[in-house]
Design a protein around this motif. Structure first.
Motif, short mmCIF file in Angstrom:
data_model
loop_
_atom_site.label_atom_id
_atom_site.label_comp_id
_atom_site.label_asym_id
_atom_site.label_seq_id
_atom_site.Cartn_x
_atom_site.Cartn_y
_atom_site.Cartn_z
N ALA A 33 0.83 -1.20 0.00
CA ALA A 33 0.00 0.00 0.00
C ALA A 33 0.87 1.25 0.00
O ALA A 33 0.58 2.23 -0.70
CB ALA A 33 -0.93 0.00 1.21
N MET A 34 1.95 1.23 0.77
CA MET A 34 2.85 2.37 0.83
C MET A 34 3.51 2.60 -0.54
O MET A 34 3.57 3.73 -1.02
CB MET A 34 3.92 2.11 1.91
CG MET A 34 4.68 3.33 2.30
SD MET A 34 5.70 3.15 3.79
CE MET A 34 6.50 1.59 3.60
N ALA A 35 3.98 1.55 -1.17
CA ALA A 35 4.61 1.67 -2.49
C ALA A 35 3.61 2.17 -3.53
O ALA A 35 3.96 2.94 -4.41
CB ALA A 35 5.21 0.34 -2.92
N GLY A 36 2.36 1.75 -3.40
CA GLY A 36 1.31 2.16 -4.34
C GLY A 36 0.59 3.44 -3.94
O GLY A 36 -0.35 3.84 -4.62
N LYS A 37 1.01 4.06 -2.84
CA LYS A 37 0.38 5.30 -2.34
C LYS A 37 -1.12 5.12 -2.11
O LYS A 37 -1.91 6.02 -2.34
CB LYS A 37 0.62 6.48 -3.29
CG LYS A 37 2.06 6.84 -3.47
CD LYS A 37 2.58 7.50 -2.24
CE LYS A 37 3.98 8.06 -2.53
NZ LYS A 37 4.69 8.35 -1.32
N ASP A 38 -1.53 3.96 -1.63
CA ASP A 38 -2.93 3.67 -1.35
C ASP A 38 -3.16 3.81 0.16
O ASP A 38 -3.01 2.86 0.93
CB ASP A 38 -3.27 2.25 -1.82
CG ASP A 38 -4.75 1.93 -1.74
OD1 ASP A 38 -5.49 2.64 -1.03
OD2 ASP A 38 -5.15 0.95 -2.40
#
Length: 164
Positions: free
Chosen positions: A63-68
């Motif tokens: 989620a952090m890598a995908g900015k979600d």
């Protein structure tokens, strides 16, 4: 001599009933930690805790890598979601707009005093500059589910693996 025969007979009866009593208590038979009631495999509690903790933290790193932000928030326990909301998108938060996360890896999972401790290595990039930070996540059981109950700088050095 008349008393020894009833004692021997009682001892033999007790020994004969012992396996039945142990099976009824869940000791012996196929009700051990390696069997489930539906006949399929079941994980031992420690294995399940490590696997669930790893899953939760990996979902958060993704989620952090995908900015979600919503997917990230959902990995945290309800009592710490307000703190997550306040910090996650701030200038130094995990979901800050000005940086990307090109790499995030789980490096160690172990039991700790407050739950499972999951150590990670997170690389953050701002433009062409990169920095790697160790983060330690604490994962606990909340009812039937698992959730992240804490995040802090640092982590554990991976434990050496033992090969047979």
């Amino acid at each position: 001599m008349g008393l020894t025969h009833p004692r021997v007979a009682t001892g033999v009866v007790l020994l004969a009933l012992l396996p039945l009593a142990l099976t009824g208590c869940g000791l012996g038979g196929d009700d051990g930690p390696g069997a489930a009631s539906d006949g399929g495999p079941q994980r031992a509690p420690a294995e399940e805790a490590a696997a669930k903790s790893r899953e939760r933290v990996q979902a958060y790193l993704d989620a952090m890598a995908g900015k979600d932000v919503d997917a990230g928030r959902s990995q945290f326990c309800a009592p710490v979601q307000a703190a997550f909301d306040a910090a996650a998108t701030g200038p130094n938060g995990d979901f800050a707009d000005h940086f990307t996360v090109p790499q995030a890896t789980i490096t160690d999972v172990r039991s700790g005093p407050n739950g499972q401790e999951v150590s990670t290595s997170v690389t953050v990039a701002v433009g062409s500059r990169k920095a790697t930070q160790a983060l330690l996540f604490t994962v606990t059981r909340s009812g039937a589910d698992w959730c992240i109950s804490g995040e802090a700088p640092g982590g554990h050095t991976p434990e050496p693996s033992i090969t047979p």
